[in-house]
Write a protein that holds these residues in place. Structure first.
Motif, PDB file in Angstrom:
ATOM      1  N   ALA A   1     -17.118 -56.173 -16.520  1.00  0.00           N
ATOM      2  CA  ALA A   1     -17.958 -55.648 -15.608  1.00  0.00           C
ATOM      3  C   ALA A   1     -17.582 -55.853 -14.151  1.00  0.00           C
ATOM      4  CB  ALA A   1     -19.288 -56.359 -15.795  1.00  0.00           C
ATOM      5  N   GLN A   2     -16.884 -56.984 -13.951  1.00  0.00           N
ATOM      6  CA  GLN A   2     -16.287 -57.682 -12.631  1.00  0.00           C
ATOM      7  C   GLN A   2     -14.915 -57.098 -12.570  1.00  0.00           C
ATOM      8  OE1 GLN A   2     -16.999 -61.590 -11.659  1.00  0.00           O
ATOM      9  NE2 GLN A   2     -18.267 -61.863 -13.678  1.00  0.00           N
ATOM     10  N   GLY A   3     -14.405 -55.947 -13.598  1.00  0.00           N
ATOM     11  CA  GLY A   3     -12.924 -55.624 -13.252  1.00  0.00           C
ATOM     12  C   GLY A   3     -11.842 -56.553 -13.779  1.00  0.00           C
ATOM     13  N   ARG A   4     -12.170 -57.558 -14.707  1.00  0.00           N
ATOM     14  CA  ARG A   4     -11.112 -58.280 -15.212  1.00  0.00           C
ATOM     15  C   ARG A   4     -10.705 -58.041 -16.507  1.00  0.00           C
ATOM     16  NH1 ARG A   4     -14.401 -63.769 -14.313  1.00  0.00           N
ATOM     17  NH2 ARG A   4     -15.713 -62.750 -15.785  1.00  0.00           N
ATOM     18  N   TYR A   5      -9.644 -58.211 -16.677  1.00  0.00           N
ATOM     19  CA  TYR A   5      -9.189 -58.275 -18.166  1.00  0.00           C
ATOM     20  C   TYR A   5      -8.869 -59.598 -18.739  1.00  0.00           C
ATOM     21  CZ  TYR A   5      -7.804 -53.362 -17.472  1.00  0.00           C
ATOM     22  OH  TYR A   5      -8.088 -51.843 -17.368  1.00  0.00           O
ATOM     23  N   SER A   6      -9.530 -59.699 -19.973  1.00  0.00           N
ATOM     24  CA  SER A   6      -9.471 -60.945 -20.884  1.00  0.00           C
ATOM     25  C   SER A   6      -7.931 -61.263 -20.964  1.00  0.00           C
ATOM     26  CB  SER A   6     -10.224 -60.950 -22.003  1.00  0.00           C
ATOM     27  OG  SER A   6      -9.764 -60.049 -22.917  1.00  0.00           O
ATOM     28  N   MET A   7      -7.699 -62.711 -21.048  1.00  0.00           N
ATOM     29  CA  MET A   7      -6.318 -63.128 -21.409  1.00  0.00           C
ATOM     30  C   MET A   7      -5.165 -63.021 -19.959  1.00  0.00           C
ATOM     31  SD  MET A   7      -5.925 -60.994 -25.168  1.00  0.00           S
ATOM     32  CE  MET A   7      -4.237 -62.049 -25.441  1.00  0.00           C
ATOM     33  N   TYR A   8      -5.630 -62.343 -19.103  1.00  0.00           N
ATOM     34  CA  TYR A   8      -4.962 -62.268 -17.862  1.00  0.00           C
ATOM     35  C   TYR A   8      -5.360 -62.510 -16.718  1.00  0.00           C
ATOM     36  CZ  TYR A   8      -1.827 -59.281 -20.948  1.00  0.00           C
ATOM     37  OH  TYR A   8      -0.799 -58.830 -21.954  1.00  0.00           O
ATOM     38  N   SER A   9      -6.741 -62.048 -16.442  1.00  0.00           N
ATOM     39  CA  SER A   9      -7.283 -62.158 -15.082  1.00  0.00           C
ATOM     40  C   SER A   9      -7.622 -63.657 -14.755  1.00  0.00           C
ATOM     41  CB  SER A   9      -8.483 -61.061 -14.995  1.00  0.00           C
ATOM     42  OG  SER A   9      -7.941 -59.933 -14.910  1.00  0.00           O
ATOM     43  N   GLN A  10      -7.724 -64.091 -13.459  1.00  0.00           N
ATOM     44  CA  GLN A  10      -8.104 -65.474 -13.228  1.00  0.00           C
ATOM     45  C   GLN A  10      -9.609 -65.750 -13.557  1.00  0.00           C
ATOM     46  OE1 GLN A  10      -7.735 -65.933  -9.155  1.00  0.00           O
ATOM     47  NE2 GLN A  10      -8.310 -68.187  -9.116  1.00  0.00           N
ATOM     48  N   GLY A  11      -9.619 -66.546 -14.155  1.00  0.00           N
ATOM     49  CA  GLY A  11     -11.213 -66.957 -14.623  1.00  0.00           C
ATOM     50  C   GLY A  11     -11.333 -66.458 -16.114  1.00  0.00           C
ATOM     51  N   VAL A  12     -10.542 -65.470 -16.671  1.00  0.00           N
ATOM     52  CA  VAL A  12     -10.795 -65.132 -18.169  1.00  0.00           C
ATOM     53  C   VAL A  12      -9.744 -65.396 -18.937  1.00  0.00           C
ATOM     54  CG1 VAL A  12     -12.918 -63.971 -17.575  1.00  0.00           C
ATOM     55  CG2 VAL A  12     -10.652 -62.826 -17.459  1.00  0.00           C
ATOM     56  N   GLU A  13      -8.564 -66.201 -18.473  1.00  0.00           N
ATOM     57  CA  GLU A  13      -7.298 -66.312 -19.182  1.00  0.00           C
ATOM     58  C   GLU A  13      -7.485 -66.593 -20.732  1.00  0.00           C
ATOM     59  OE1 GLU A  13      -8.011 -67.786 -16.332  1.00  0.00           O
ATOM     60  OE2 GLU A  13      -6.416 -67.661 -15.069  1.00  0.00           O
ATOM     61  N   ASN A  14      -8.425 -67.370 -20.809  1.00  0.00           N
ATOM     62  CA  ASN A  14      -8.986 -68.119 -22.108  1.00  0.00           C
ATOM     63  C   ASN A  14      -9.729 -67.541 -23.077  1.00  0.00           C
ATOM     64  OD1 ASN A  14      -6.907 -70.274 -21.483  1.00  0.00           O
ATOM     65  ND2 ASN A  14      -8.652 -71.435 -20.478  1.00  0.00           N
ATOM     66  N   GLU A  15     -10.109 -66.239 -22.608  1.00  0.00           N
ATOM     67  CA  GLU A  15     -11.161 -65.193 -23.322  1.00  0.00           C
ATOM     68  C   GLU A  15     -10.294 -64.117 -24.033  1.00  0.00           C
ATOM     69  OE1 GLU A  15     -13.960 -66.399 -23.347  1.00  0.00           O
ATOM     70  OE2 GLU A  15     -14.496 -67.583 -21.961  1.00  0.00           O
ATOM     71  N   ASN A  16     -10.923 -63.441 -25.162  1.00  0.00           N
ATOM     72  CA  ASN A  16     -10.155 -62.263 -25.620  1.00  0.00           C
ATOM     73  C   ASN A  16     -11.283 -61.292 -25.947  1.00  0.00           C
ATOM     74  OD1 ASN A  16     -11.498 -63.287 -27.932  1.00  0.00           O
ATOM     75  ND2 ASN A  16      -9.442 -64.370 -28.648  1.00  0.00           N
ATOM     76  N   TYR A  17     -12.340 -61.274 -24.996  1.00  0.00           N
ATOM     77  CA  TYR A  17     -13.197 -60.195 -25.277  1.00  0.00           C
ATOM     78  C   TYR A  17     -13.068 -59.007 -24.864  1.00  0.00           C
ATOM     79  CZ  TYR A  17     -14.683 -61.527 -20.476  1.00  0.00           C
ATOM     80  OH  TYR A  17     -14.948 -61.952 -19.036  1.00  0.00           O
ATOM     81  N   LEU A  18     -13.565 -57.847 -25.351  1.00  0.00           N
ATOM     82  CA  LEU A  18     -13.276 -56.584 -24.988  1.00  0.00           C
ATOM     83  C   LEU A  18     -11.943 -55.932 -25.420  1.00  0.00           C
ATOM     84  CD1 LEU A  18     -15.012 -56.541 -21.425  1.00  0.00           C
ATOM     85  CD2 LEU A  18     -16.126 -56.290 -23.686  1.00  0.00           C
ATOM     86  N   ARG A  19     -11.804 -56.692 -26.740  1.00  0.00           N
ATOM     87  CA  ARG A  19     -10.481 -56.194 -27.402  1.00  0.00           C
ATOM     88  C   ARG A  19     -10.830 -56.125 -28.776  1.00  0.00           C
ATOM     89  NH1 ARG A  19      -6.094 -56.712 -23.967  1.00  0.00           N
ATOM     90  NH2 ARG A  19      -6.373 -57.817 -22.118  1.00  0.00           N
ATOM     91  N   GLY A  20     -10.209 -55.149 -29.499  1.00  0.00           N
ATOM     92  CA  GLY A  20     -10.697 -55.170 -30.861  1.00  0.00           C
ATOM     93  C   GLY A  20      -9.946 -53.830 -31.520  1.00  0.00           C
ATOM     94  N   VAL A  21      -9.752 -54.114 -32.864  1.00  0.00           N
ATOM     95  CA  VAL A  21      -9.159 -52.934 -33.840  1.00  0.00           C
ATOM     96  C   VAL A  21     -10.022 -52.493 -34.829  1.00  0.00           C
ATOM     97  CG1 VAL A  21      -7.181 -52.450 -35.588  1.00  0.00           C
ATOM     98  CG2 VAL A  21      -6.634 -54.022 -33.394  1.00  0.00           C
ATOM     99  N   GLN A  22      -9.957 -51.279 -34.932  1.00  0.00           N
ATOM    100  CA  GLN A  22     -10.779 -50.610 -35.883  1.00  0.00           C
ATOM    101  C   GLN A  22     -10.135 -49.375 -36.657  1.00  0.00           C
ATOM    102  OE1 GLN A  22     -14.575 -50.757 -37.241  1.00  0.00           O
ATOM    103  NE2 GLN A  22     -13.397 -52.445 -37.027  1.00  0.00           N
ATOM    104  N   PRO A  23     -10.166 -49.149 -38.177  1.00  0.00           N
ATOM    105  CA  PRO A  23      -9.603 -48.237 -38.803  1.00  0.00           C
ATOM    106  C   PRO A  23     -10.670 -46.927 -38.680  1.00  0.00           C
ATOM    107  CG  PRO A  23     -10.688 -49.577 -40.196  1.00  0.00           C
ATOM    108  CD  PRO A  23     -10.815 -50.155 -38.813  1.00  0.00           C
TER     109      PRO A  23
END
Length: 299
Positions: free
Chosen positions: A167-189
């Motif tokens: 919601a704040q325009g940040r990408y988990s794993m990369y952006s400052q403050g969420v480097e240790n998060e991996n939310y909003l990422r997933g794989v589905q068949p």
């Protein structure tokens, strides 16, 4: 999850430019130019032409008529959130687009695809060492994949990797403050109808880009989770009417309304050449009970 350190921007961003996405826009442009130059500007096959370096920062009024009509409020959106998307009329392949600088697939820094837990429908929370849940308006995404070489028949059993900004325009794993998060990422068949379904939250709008969701299509879940060959990389565009309603919640989406007002779907450097006609999702629901986004693509 790989622990290699992602590249960091070295220049101070200009005023009004989101610090986590200053380098991202440059990266997107370079990637788009290189990819479409290699494609030789093929026309008539559903691929976009070369994208110019300049981003249109005018109001979204040009795209509002088309984008707004794709979003309509429906009662009980939450009860239909897991419904299979109805296949739309598809007669061309979805355009290839850049995966951007924050794919999390090992091509630019960390790789979440080889982590246990990445195959999941609900991508709102991080998994592994963190269980942080991303805030935002509920969103269910139904992406239906069809085979362009086989009369655009539904493709069962292929895998979709989806990711997007919070919601704040940040990408988990990369952006400052969420480097240790991996939310909003997933794989589905995909199921028998060719549909992969994700439960997530409505992404924020960061400076310089139209609201979007990234995705990669792989031949199978095994291919997706072993750094296999990518069949298609592209993005889903979200309609303006739904975006405006979601971004009215400035407490959860603090910068999105103002960022949205400075861009347009037709001026976006990814969707702009054809107004996102092959990538604009049909969205139903409301900002209280949540939204459902449906898109059928050809690969």
């Amino acid at each position: 999850m790989s622990t290699s350190t992602p590249p960091q921007p070295t220049d101070r961003p200009e005023p009004g430019v989101h610090p986590d996405h200053d380098r991202g826009l440059e990266f997107d442009v370079r990637t788009l130019l290189a990819r479409r130059s290699a494609l030789g500007l093929i026309s008539g096959a559903g691929l976009l032409a070369l994208v110019g370096c300049a981003t249109d920062t005018t109001s979204g009024s040009t795209a509002s008529t088309t984008a707004s009509t794709t979003s309509s409020a429906t009662a009980g959106a939450s009860s239909s959130a897991t419904a299979t998307a109805a296949a739309g009329a598809v007669d061309t392949e979805v355009p290839d687009e850049t995966g951007g600088p924050y794919p999390g697939d090992g091509s630019n820094g960390p790789n979440v695809l080889d982590d246990s837990g990445i195959v999941r429908q609900d991508i709102t929370s991080s998994f592994g060492t963190s269980t942080t849940t991303a805030a935002g308006v509920p969103l269910t995404v139904n992406l239906t994949v069809t085979d362009g070489a086989n009369g655009y028949a539904a493709m069962e059993g292929v895998a979709v990797y989806a990711w997007h900004a919070d919601a704040q325009g940040r990408y988990s794993m990369y952006s400052q403050g969420v480097e240790n998060e991996n939310y909003l990422r997933g794989v589905q068949p995909t199921n028998a109808e060719g549909t992969a379904t994700f439960t997530t939250v409505f992404p924020g709008c960061y400076d310089g880009r139209w609201p979007h969701i990234h995705f990669e299509v792989y031949k199978s879940t095994a291919e997706a989770t072993s750094t296999g060959q990518i069949v298609k990389t592209s993005q889903i565009a979200l309609p303006q009417a739904a975006c405006e309603k979601v971004y009215a919640d400035t407490a959860t989406y603090p910068q999105s309304a103002s960022n949205l007002g400075r861009t347009s779907l037709t001026g976006d450097m990814v969707f702009g050449d054809d107004g996102g006609i092959h990538q604009l999702a049909t969205v139903t629901g409301d900002a209280t009970s949540g939204y459902v986004a449906n898109l059928t693509i050809g690969v």
